[in-house]
Design an enzyme around this catalytic site. Structure first.
Site, PDB file in Angstrom:
ATOM      1  N   THR A 122       0.858  -1.189   0.000  1.00  0.00           N
ATOM      2  CA  THR A 122       0.000   0.000   0.000  1.00  0.00           C
ATOM      3  C   THR A 122       0.886   1.229   0.000  1.00  0.00           C
ATOM      4  O   THR A 122       1.550   1.523   0.990  1.00  0.00           O
ATOM      5  CB  THR A 122      -0.903  -0.016   1.239  1.00  0.00           C
ATOM      6  OG1 THR A 122      -1.597  -1.256   1.236  1.00  0.00           O
ATOM      7  CG2 THR A 122      -1.896   1.116   1.214  1.00  0.00           C
ATOM      8  N   GLU A 151      -6.139 -10.342   7.007  1.00  0.00           N
ATOM      9  CA  GLU A 151      -5.459 -11.379   7.766  1.00  0.00           C
ATOM     10  C   GLU A 151      -6.520 -12.293   8.377  1.00  0.00           C
ATOM     11  O   GLU A 151      -7.592 -11.851   8.760  1.00  0.00           O
ATOM     12  CB  GLU A 151      -4.590 -10.763   8.857  1.00  0.00           C
ATOM     13  CG  GLU A 151      -3.403 -10.036   8.266  1.00  0.00           C
ATOM     14  CD  GLU A 151      -2.555  -9.355   9.321  1.00  0.00           C
ATOM     15  OE1 GLU A 151      -2.578  -9.783  10.484  1.00  0.00           O
ATOM     16  OE2 GLU A 151      -1.861  -8.396   8.958  1.00  0.00           O
ATOM     17  N   LYS A 200      -7.206   1.750  -3.158  1.00  0.00           N
ATOM     18  CA  LYS A 200      -6.777   1.008  -1.966  1.00  0.00           C
ATOM     19  C   LYS A 200      -6.970   1.833  -0.687  1.00  0.00           C
ATOM     20  O   LYS A 200      -7.556   1.381   0.295  1.00  0.00           O
ATOM     21  CB  LYS A 200      -5.307   0.602  -2.144  1.00  0.00           C
ATOM     22  CG  LYS A 200      -4.652   0.033  -0.921  1.00  0.00           C
ATOM     23  CD  LYS A 200      -5.188  -1.335  -0.565  1.00  0.00           C
ATOM     24  CE  LYS A 200      -4.606  -1.782   0.752  1.00  0.00           C
ATOM     25  NZ  LYS A 200      -4.892  -3.144   1.098  1.00  0.00           N
ATOM     26  N   ASN A 204      -9.751   1.128   2.384  1.00  0.00           N
ATOM     27  CA  ASN A 204      -9.381   0.850   3.776  1.00  0.00           C
ATOM     28  C   ASN A 204      -9.890   1.939   4.720  1.00  0.00           C
ATOM     29  O   ASN A 204     -10.397   1.647   5.797  1.00  0.00           O
ATOM     30  CB  ASN A 204      -7.858   0.722   3.906  1.00  0.00           C
ATOM     31  CG  ASN A 204      -7.414  -0.727   3.749  1.00  0.00           C
ATOM     32  OD1 ASN A 204      -8.217  -1.595   3.443  1.00  0.00           O
ATOM     33  ND2 ASN A 204      -6.148  -0.993   3.957  1.00  0.00           N
ATOM     34  N   GLY A 253      -7.844  -2.000  14.568  1.00  0.00           N
ATOM     35  CA  GLY A 253      -6.385  -1.987  14.672  1.00  0.00           C
ATOM     36  C   GLY A 253      -5.786  -2.780  13.530  1.00  0.00           C
ATOM     37  O   GLY A 253      -6.376  -2.871  12.460  1.00  0.00           O
ATOM     38  N   CYS A 256      -3.002  -2.409   8.867  1.00  0.00           N
ATOM     39  CA  CYS A 256      -3.432  -1.627   7.694  1.00  0.00           C
ATOM     40  C   CYS A 256      -4.348  -0.448   8.015  1.00  0.00           C
ATOM     41  O   CYS A 256      -4.038   0.686   7.672  1.00  0.00           O
ATOM     42  CB  CYS A 256      -4.133  -2.542   6.699  1.00  0.00           C
ATOM     43  SG  CYS A 256      -3.019  -3.726   5.959  1.00  0.00           S
TER      44      CYS A 256
HETATM   45  C1  UDX Z   1      -7.888  -4.711   6.378  1.00  0.00           C
HETATM   46  C2  UDX Z   1      -8.847  -4.664   5.174  1.00  0.00           C
HETATM   47  O1  UDX Z   1     -10.082  -5.298   5.536  1.00  0.00           O
HETATM   48  C3  UDX Z   1      -8.232  -5.354   3.973  1.00  0.00           C
HETATM   49  O2  UDX Z   1      -9.102  -5.249   2.852  1.00  0.00           O
HETATM   50  C4  UDX Z   1      -6.898  -4.707   3.670  1.00  0.00           C
HETATM   51  O3  UDX Z   1      -6.270  -5.332   2.590  1.00  0.00           O
HETATM   52  C5  UDX Z   1      -5.995  -4.742   4.897  1.00  0.00           C
HETATM   53  O4  UDX Z   1      -6.652  -4.132   5.998  1.00  0.00           O
HETATM   54  P1  UDX Z   1      -7.162  -6.508   8.180  1.00  0.00           P
HETATM   55  O5  UDX Z   1      -6.221  -5.506   8.738  1.00  0.00           O
HETATM   56  O6  UDX Z   1      -6.671  -7.903   8.025  1.00  0.00           O
HETATM   57  O7  UDX Z   1      -7.702  -6.071   6.740  1.00  0.00           O
HETATM   58  O8  UDX Z   1      -8.428  -6.513   9.162  1.00  0.00           O
HETATM   59  P2  UDX Z   1     -10.012  -6.361   9.102  1.00  0.00           P
HETATM   60  O9  UDX Z   1     -10.626  -7.699   9.113  1.00  0.00           O
HETATM   61  O10 UDX Z   1     -10.477  -5.413   8.070  1.00  0.00           O
HETATM   62  O11 UDX Z   1     -10.230  -5.725  10.552  1.00  0.00           O
HETATM   63  C6  UDX Z   1      -9.651  -4.459  10.885  1.00  0.00           C
HETATM   64  C7  UDX Z   1      -9.971  -4.091  12.288  1.00  0.00           C
HETATM   65  O12 UDX Z   1     -11.360  -3.824  12.455  1.00  0.00           O
HETATM   66  C8  UDX Z   1      -9.648  -5.154  13.333  1.00  0.00           C
HETATM   67  O13 UDX Z   1      -9.120  -4.556  14.463  1.00  0.00           O
HETATM   68  C9  UDX Z   1     -10.989  -5.806  13.597  1.00  0.00           C
HETATM   69  O14 UDX Z   1     -11.080  -6.406  14.862  1.00  0.00           O
HETATM   70  C10 UDX Z   1     -11.914  -4.625  13.472  1.00  0.00           C
HETATM   71  N1  UDX Z   1     -13.276  -5.020  13.083  1.00  0.00           N
HETATM   72  C11 UDX Z   1     -13.499  -5.596  11.866  1.00  0.00           C
HETATM   73  C12 UDX Z   1     -14.335  -4.769  13.939  1.00  0.00           C
HETATM   74  O15 UDX Z   1     -14.159  -4.235  15.043  1.00  0.00           O
HETATM   75  N2  UDX Z   1     -15.589  -5.110  13.536  1.00  0.00           N
HETATM   76  C13 UDX Z   1     -15.845  -5.694  12.336  1.00  0.00           C
HETATM   77  O16 UDX Z   1     -17.027  -5.969  12.045  1.00  0.00           O
HETATM   78  C14 UDX Z   1     -14.769  -5.943  11.466  1.00  0.00           C
END
Ligand code: UDX
Length: 423
Positions: A122, A151, A200, A204, A253, A256
């Protein structure tokens, strides 16, 4: 089938490499760390991602996937080189391009004429031009193909993406990059490099805004006596809203969302464009962590000083071993500052990531003598634990469930006073 070099073997590089080998390409992944590379060639992964090891094993066995030290060996005969190196957050929230530009400069000495170098890391809008300058190779095209994997579900996200985005200076190069994904069914968005980079960040940061909004709605639900779980369910059926990224939690958190939202706000400030919504989302995210601390404080009437707090979950979300920017750690740090002794269990964490934090090898062992149990990561196995057993080990009868994960009636039946989020 094409010859691909993947530079960097983090979550994105390793998943991309394994998936591309699975699609039939000849893939060489490069990392700077010889010990990591040796282990990867034996299918020993330094990250935990469900299903990824199996795909790496299959790739190694097929002869289509291998790991080498340094970009030179990986890229000397490649047709496409993916940059998947880290872009940490620098000063002012700006993304630090040191590793991307260093990798690009190295590739400039190696790659064959006509190679397409693809940014998957990114990188801020406008980075393709900087990568092109670092490459110093007019015969090489720079494209952008952002990765949207999460992830914990990285493989499913890569194999069944919502979309494939490719930005390139000309349509032929973009189509060549898109063709690498033949075998995967998804809408393909072909655009210019700058727009691809923007897609991107905008995606996000949108998720971050959505999550902050939901967390504020949950806080309001508490005040007015609504149940946030029913509220988000009712919202999620609206296709314009969508049911994903709609669960209240202790704040967003990971590696990303926080970094990319801060970077986009920085880009806006630099470009003289408004970023009030992003600023508000970041502010609300800090407040959300504070709200969870307040719930724990309220649960221990004699004050946190000298209290024992059991914590379930340290990673930033379930199904990962990633602790980067984990709301759990942020909350624990404040609890410790307020004088609490924190004992935590996480299925993927074996060494205490914070000074003074005690680790328990089982969730129930973390509960021994605890005044309050706090759920901070939504590991599904926590929901199956016998809460009567937890109660028997604890001194207090308080649960703060910052993920709304546990069965509230089972908690009450076990004698607990249960506090969720937005309920
Ligand atoms: C994110 C984006 O979703 C992904 O498309 C990008 O490529 C990278 O960043 P990721 O960091 O793996 O992916 O986590 P994600 O599943 O999106 O969750 C991000 C944060 O939000 C986490 O802390 C998670 O616990 C929180 N979250 C997510 C919530 O509190 N509630 C939800 O419903 C979803």
């Amino acid at each position: 089938m094409s010859n691909l070099a993947i530079i960097g073997t983090g979550y994105v590089g390793l998943t991309t490499g394994a998936v591309m080998a699975h699609l039939g390409h000849q893939v060489t992944c490069a990392d700077l760390d010889p010990a990591k590379v040796e282990k990867l060639n034996q299918a020993e992964l330094h990250i935990y991602e469900p299903g990824l090891r199996e795909l790496v094993v299959a790739g190694l066995a097929s002869g289509r996937l291998r790991f080498v030290v340094g970009a030179a060996e990986a890229a000397e005969a490649c047709e496409f080189a993916f940059l998947c190196v880290q872009t940490p957050q620098g000063a002012d929230g700006e993304a630090d391009l040191t590793w991307v530009l260093a990798a690009a400069a190295e590739l400039g000495h190696i790659v064959p004429p006509g190679t397409v170098v693809i940014n998957k890391s990114t990188v801020p809008v406008g980075s393709a031009a900087r990568v092109a300058a670092a490459l110093a190779r007019p015969d090489v095209t720079v494209a952008s193909n952002p990765e949207f994997l999460r992830e914990g579900t990285a493989l499913a996200d890569c194999l069944n993406p919502d979309r494939i985005v490719v930005g390139a200076p000309d349509v032929a190069a973009a189509q060549a990059v898109a063709a690498l994904y033949d075998g995967i069914t998804a809408p393909v968005v072909i655009t210019d490099v700058t727009s691809a980079e923007m897609i991107k960040y905008a995606s996000n940061a949108f998720l971050a805004v959505k999550l902050s909004y939901v967390n504020e709605i949950a806080a309001l639900c508490e005040r007015v006596g609504a149940d946030a779980l029913d509220v988000v369910q009712g919202m999620g059926f609206d296709q314009r809203i969508g049911k994903d990224a709609l669960k209240p939690g202790p704040g967003w958190g990971g590696s990303c969302l926080p970094k990319d939202t801060a970077a986009l706000a920085h880009m806006a400030a630099t470009a003289g464009a408004p970023a009030g919504v992003l600023q508000a989302a970041m502010h609300a995210n800090n407040e959300q962590r504070r709200r969870v601390v307040a719930k724990v404080t309220a649960a221990v009437p004699n004050g946190l000083h000298g209290a024992r707090v059991a914590v379930w979950g340290l990673t930033f979300k379930a199904n990962t071993d990633d602790l980067r920017d984990s709301p759990s750690l942020a909350v624990i740090q404040v609890l410790q500052q307020l004088g609490a002794t924190v004992v935590a269990h996480d299925p993927q964490v074996e060494a205490a990531p914070l000074e003074g934090l005690l680790l328990a090898s089982e969730p129930l062992l973390a509960c021994e003598q605890a005044d309050v149990l706090v759920v901070l990561t939504e590991w599904p196995q926590f929901a199956a634990i016998d809460l009567a057993e937890a109660a028997a080990r604890m001194t207090g009868r308080e649960i703060v469930d910052a993920r709304n994960l546990l069965d509230r009636s089972a908690a009450v039946a076990a004698g607990f006073h249960y506090v969720g989020l937005g309920r």
